[in-house]
Design a protein around this motif. Structure first.
Motif, PDB file in Angstrom:
ATOM      1  N   ILE A 279       0.839  -1.300   0.011  1.00 54.00           N
ATOM      2  CA  ILE A 279       0.015   0.021   0.060  1.00 54.00           C
ATOM      3  C   ILE A 279       0.926   1.353  -0.091  1.00 54.00           C
ATOM      4  CG2 ILE A 279      -1.822   1.234   1.329  1.00 54.00           C
ATOM      5  CD1 ILE A 279      -2.982  -1.543   0.140  1.00 54.00           C
ATOM      6  N   ALA A 280       0.569   2.118  -0.812  1.00 53.79           N
ATOM      7  CA  ALA A 280       1.140   3.423  -0.782  1.00 53.79           C
ATOM      8  C   ALA A 280       0.085   4.570  -0.519  1.00 53.79           C
ATOM      9  CB  ALA A 280       1.739   4.074  -2.375  1.00 53.79           C
ATOM     10  N   LEU A 281       0.355   5.078   0.996  1.00 54.73           N
ATOM     11  CA  LEU A 281      -0.668   5.817   1.806  1.00 54.73           C
ATOM     12  C   LEU A 281      -0.165   7.209   1.413  1.00 54.73           C
ATOM     13  CD1 LEU A 281      -3.130   5.995   3.466  1.00 54.73           C
ATOM     14  CD2 LEU A 281      -1.526   5.772   5.550  1.00 54.73           C
ATOM     15  N   THR A 282      -1.109   8.161   0.767  1.00 59.34           N
ATOM     16  CA  THR A 282      -0.759   9.288   0.225  1.00 59.34           C
ATOM     17  C   THR A 282      -1.618  10.303   0.894  1.00 59.34           C
ATOM     18  OG1 THR A 282      -2.296   9.189  -1.584  1.00 59.34           O
ATOM     19  CG2 THR A 282       0.084   8.432  -2.026  1.00 59.34           C
ATOM     20  N   PHE A 283      -1.012  11.579   0.717  1.00 59.29           N
ATOM     21  CA  PHE A 283      -1.653  12.884   1.110  1.00 59.29           C
ATOM     22  C   PHE A 283      -2.012  12.841   2.694  1.00 59.29           C
ATOM     23  CE2 PHE A 283      -2.381  13.145  -3.500  1.00 59.29           C
ATOM     24  CZ  PHE A 283      -2.639  14.427  -3.601  1.00 59.29           C
ATOM     25  N   ASP A 288      -2.994  14.973   8.969  1.00 64.46           N
ATOM     26  CA  ASP A 288      -2.226  15.718  10.126  1.00 64.46           C
ATOM     27  C   ASP A 288      -1.447  16.642   9.498  1.00 64.46           C
ATOM     28  OD1 ASP A 288      -1.136  16.620  12.433  1.00 64.46           O
ATOM     29  OD2 ASP A 288      -0.291  14.804  13.031  1.00 64.46           O
ATOM     30  N   PRO A 289      -1.624  18.065   9.511  1.00 68.07           N
ATOM     31  CA  PRO A 289      -0.572  18.827   8.787  1.00 68.07           C
ATOM     32  C   PRO A 289       0.630  18.829   9.417  1.00 68.07           C
ATOM     33  CG  PRO A 289      -2.718  20.005   9.263  1.00 68.07           C
ATOM     34  CD  PRO A 289      -2.984  18.632  10.066  1.00 68.07           C
ATOM     35  N   ALA A 290       0.963  18.431  10.827  1.00 64.78           N
ATOM     36  CA  ALA A 290       2.131  18.400  11.169  1.00 64.78           C
ATOM     37  C   ALA A 290       3.177  17.491  10.599  1.00 64.78           C
ATOM     38  CB  ALA A 290       2.010  17.904  12.733  1.00 64.78           C
ATOM     39  N   VAL A 291       2.765  16.703   9.894  1.00 60.16           N
ATOM     40  CA  VAL A 291       3.728  15.663   9.158  1.00 60.16           C
ATOM     41  C   VAL A 291       3.976  15.914   7.820  1.00 60.16           C
ATOM     42  CG1 VAL A 291       2.768  13.697  10.297  1.00 60.16           C
ATOM     43  CG2 VAL A 291       1.890  14.217   7.968  1.00 60.16           C
ATOM     44  N   ARG A 292       3.491  17.558   7.424  1.00 58.70           N
ATOM     45  CA  ARG A 292       3.910  17.968   6.000  1.00 58.70           C
ATOM     46  C   ARG A 292       5.326  18.063   6.011  1.00 58.70           C
ATOM     47  NH1 ARG A 292       0.626  20.502   2.312  1.00 58.70           N
ATOM     48  NH2 ARG A 292       1.891  22.112   0.793  1.00 58.70           N
ATOM     49  N   GLY A 293       5.750  17.260   4.843  1.00 57.95           N
ATOM     50  CA  GLY A 293       7.438  17.413   4.512  1.00 57.95           C
ATOM     51  C   GLY A 293       8.360  16.577   5.524  1.00 57.95           C
ATOM     52  N   VAL A 294       7.658  16.022   6.230  1.00 55.21           N
ATOM     53  CA  VAL A 294       8.445  14.918   7.059  1.00 55.21           C
ATOM     54  C   VAL A 294       9.130  13.777   5.922  1.00 55.21           C
ATOM     55  CG1 VAL A 294       8.508  13.280   8.868  1.00 55.21           C
ATOM     56  CG2 VAL A 294       7.366  15.391   9.257  1.00 55.21           C
ATOM     57  N   ARG A 295      10.134  13.687   6.348  1.00 61.07           N
ATOM     58  CA  ARG A 295      10.906  12.475   5.401  1.00 61.07           C
ATOM     59  C   ARG A 295      11.522  11.462   6.202  1.00 61.07           C
ATOM     60  NH1 ARG A 295      13.231  16.111   0.221  1.00 61.07           N
ATOM     61  NH2 ARG A 295      11.295  17.055  -0.205  1.00 61.07           N
ATOM     62  N   THR A 320       3.851   0.173   2.604  1.00 59.63           N
ATOM     63  CA  THR A 320       5.558   0.331   2.149  1.00 59.63           C
ATOM     64  C   THR A 320       5.981   2.021   2.002  1.00 59.63           C
ATOM     65  OG1 THR A 320       4.955  -0.469  -0.216  1.00 59.63           O
ATOM     66  CG2 THR A 320       5.424  -2.018   1.638  1.00 59.63           C
ATOM     67  N   LEU A 321       4.989   2.631   1.602  1.00 58.28           N
ATOM     68  CA  LEU A 321       5.273   4.114   0.992  1.00 58.28           C
ATOM     69  C   LEU A 321       4.280   5.017   1.668  1.00 58.28           C
ATOM     70  CD1 LEU A 321       5.745   3.382  -2.805  1.00 58.28           C
ATOM     71  CD2 LEU A 321       7.300   3.908  -1.179  1.00 58.28           C
ATOM     72  N   LEU A 322       4.957   6.154   2.137  1.00 57.86           N
ATOM     73  CA  LEU A 322       4.057   7.058   2.914  1.00 57.86           C
ATOM     74  C   LEU A 322       4.383   8.676   2.406  1.00 57.86           C
ATOM     75  CD1 LEU A 322       2.235   6.971   5.549  1.00 57.86           C
ATOM     76  CD2 LEU A 322       4.056   7.625   6.789  1.00 57.86           C
ATOM     77  N   ASP A 323       3.369   9.194   1.890  1.00 58.26           N
ATOM     78  CA  ASP A 323       3.248  10.472   1.494  1.00 58.26           C
ATOM     79  C   ASP A 323       3.114  11.576   2.399  1.00 58.26           C
ATOM     80  OD1 ASP A 323       3.569  12.264  -0.827  1.00 58.26           O
ATOM     81  OD2 ASP A 323       1.369  12.365  -0.975  1.00 58.26           O
ATOM     82  N   THR A 324       4.011  12.450   2.511  1.00 56.59           N
ATOM     83  CA  THR A 324       3.784  13.369   3.722  1.00 56.59           C
ATOM     84  C   THR A 324       3.625  14.963   3.160  1.00 56.59           C
ATOM     85  OG1 THR A 324       6.106  13.667   4.000  1.00 56.59           O
ATOM     86  CG2 THR A 324       4.734  12.082   5.260  1.00 56.59           C
ATOM     87  N   GLY A 325       3.701  15.114   1.809  1.00 56.33           N
ATOM     88  CA  GLY A 325       3.633  16.421   1.309  1.00 56.33           C
ATOM     89  C   GLY A 325       3.676  16.708   0.042  1.00 56.33           C
ATOM     90  N   PRO A 326       3.728  17.668  -0.768  1.00 53.32           N
ATOM     91  CA  PRO A 326       3.494  17.750  -2.338  1.00 53.32           C
ATOM     92  C   PRO A 326       4.506  17.467  -3.278  1.00 53.32           C
ATOM     93  CG  PRO A 326       3.882  19.824  -1.057  1.00 53.32           C
ATOM     94  CD  PRO A 326       3.753  19.105  -0.194  1.00 53.32           C
ATOM     95  N   ARG A 327       5.904  17.414  -2.550  1.00 49.89           N
ATOM     96  CA  ARG A 327       7.027  17.314  -3.340  1.00 49.89           C
ATOM     97  C   ARG A 327       7.382  15.804  -3.465  1.00 49.89           C
ATOM     98  NH1 ARG A 327      10.253  22.563  -3.881  1.00 49.89           N
ATOM     99  NH2 ARG A 327       8.406  24.070  -3.420  1.00 49.89           N
ATOM    100  N   LEU A 328       8.150  15.331  -4.646  1.00 51.76           N
ATOM    101  CA  LEU A 328       8.483  13.844  -4.774  1.00 51.76           C
ATOM    102  C   LEU A 328       9.236  13.191  -3.684  1.00 51.76           C
ATOM    103  CD1 LEU A 328       8.615  11.511  -6.721  1.00 51.76           C
ATOM    104  CD2 LEU A 328      10.481  12.397  -7.971  1.00 51.76           C
TER     105      LEU A 328
END
Length: 340
Positions: A279-283, A288-295, A320-328
């Motif tokens: 699963i890729a969990l996106t957006f 939770d805006p607190a994770v925005r851009g967390v890598r 297996t994939l987690l998306d936390t913000g707008p950038r690649l």
């Protein structure tokens, strides 16, 4: 070695193009091939330098310099859109199309934008894919082999896909979402003009099931839907603005309708249909805006961790994939030890 299918669990716009670009770069894959209906759904990827990539015809795997791209024979081709993307992305010599692909002609686009049922009831994207697909079924449409401008790109894409998958890695990028499938959604006529599952993606590109290694099902943390049709837990436009989670469609520019959460029974059904292995969990930053851009996974907040647990419980597949913000670069690989 083998093929990885990227498929959307719900109504699309979940970041499949971003996932494709990430995997192409991470695994240095040889080939990315586009499945789906046609040019009625777009993919967008924002690079770390702010460059924004938008595509409607070609998969985004070319963002890895050594990855070639192709369009499967089950995918409709708009020659104008195809040529624009080849030129805009500098893909001459790296892109292939199948001569058996149906063609979206100008009259198909006109019909898609003027037919009252399509415009007012279905709220189509106006790309011409529905009318072109209808003509293809009636055996009246042109095929890519009939268009001289496409001649230099033509090859047997199913053979290319299967042979490449026998020695290397192929990414198959689906389009739209499972719950928009013509024959599998309960929302007809508010569907697309074909199915959008992992099996449909295999069929679109002529991929043998024996070559499939993984199915990555993309789950959007707060689902969206473009056009008409039911959307469980739909937020009002004011609520969307208050939460600062406004999105716009790549093809139409329309504001996407946004849900306050995932309809778990639909996600379970999508998992049954697609058989995801990952699963890729996106957006996640929309939850939770607190994770925005967390890598780094160890910096992920508890609300997102709880969402991961629930998604894994329902889909029976690991995130297996987690998306936390707008950038690649905001798409991170979940450590194996953190996967349930």
């Amino acid at each position: 070695m083998g093929a990885v299918i990227i498929v959307d669990a719900l109504w699309g716009d979940s970041g499949k193009g971003k996932v494709c670009a990430h995997l192409a770069r991470r695994d240095n894959v040889q080939l990315a091939v586009r499945a789906g209906i046609g040019t009625n759904a777009g993919a967008s990827v924002t690079l770390d330098d702010g460059t924004h990539i938008r595509a409607r015809q070609l998969p985004t795997g070319w963002l890895n310099p050594s990855t070639n791209v192709a369009v499967g024979p089950g995918v409709l081709i708009d020659p104008t859109v195809f040529a624009d993307e080849v030129e805009r992305f500098g893909l001459a010599g790296k892109v292939f199309a199948d001569g058996r692909s149906g063609i979206i002609a100008p009259e198909h686009v006109t019909l898609d934008r003027t037919d009252p049922h399509l415009v007012e009831t279905v709220r189509t994207t106006g790309s011409g894919t529905g009318p072109a697909r209808a003509d293809l079924v009636l055996r009246k449409a042109q095929q890519a082999k009939d268009v001289p401008a496409l001649g230099e790109y033509l090859t047997d894409v199913p053979r290319l896909v299967n042979e490449t998958a026998s020695t290397g890695t192929v990414l198959v990028e689906g389009s739209q979402g499972t719950m928009l499938s013509l024959s599998l959604s309960s929302d007809y006529p508010f569907t697309t003009s074909g199915n959008c599952t992992s099996a449909a993606a295999m069929d679109d590109v002529g991929l043998s099931w024996q070559r499939v290694d993984d199915v990555v099902m993309v789950v959007k943390a707060l689902p969206t839907r473009s056009g008409a049709g039911p959307l469980p837990f739909e937020l009002s436009t004011d609520e969307v603005a208050e939460r600062a989670v406004v999105e716009y469609g790549v093809v139409t520019g329309r504001q996407r309708r946004k849900a306050a959460g995932i309809a778990w029974e639909l996600l379970e059904y999508a998992a049954m249909l697609n058989g995801p292995t990952q699963i890729a969990l996106t957006f996640c930053d929309h939850v939770d805006p607190a994770v925005r851009g967390v890598r780094a996974f160890d910096e992920i907040s508890e609300p997102v961790r709880e969402l991961i647990r629930r998604v894994e419980e329902v889909t029976k597949a690991p995130v297996t994939l987690l998306d936390t913000g707008p950038r690649l670069g905001d798409l991170i690989d979940v450590p194996v030890l953190a996967q349930s």
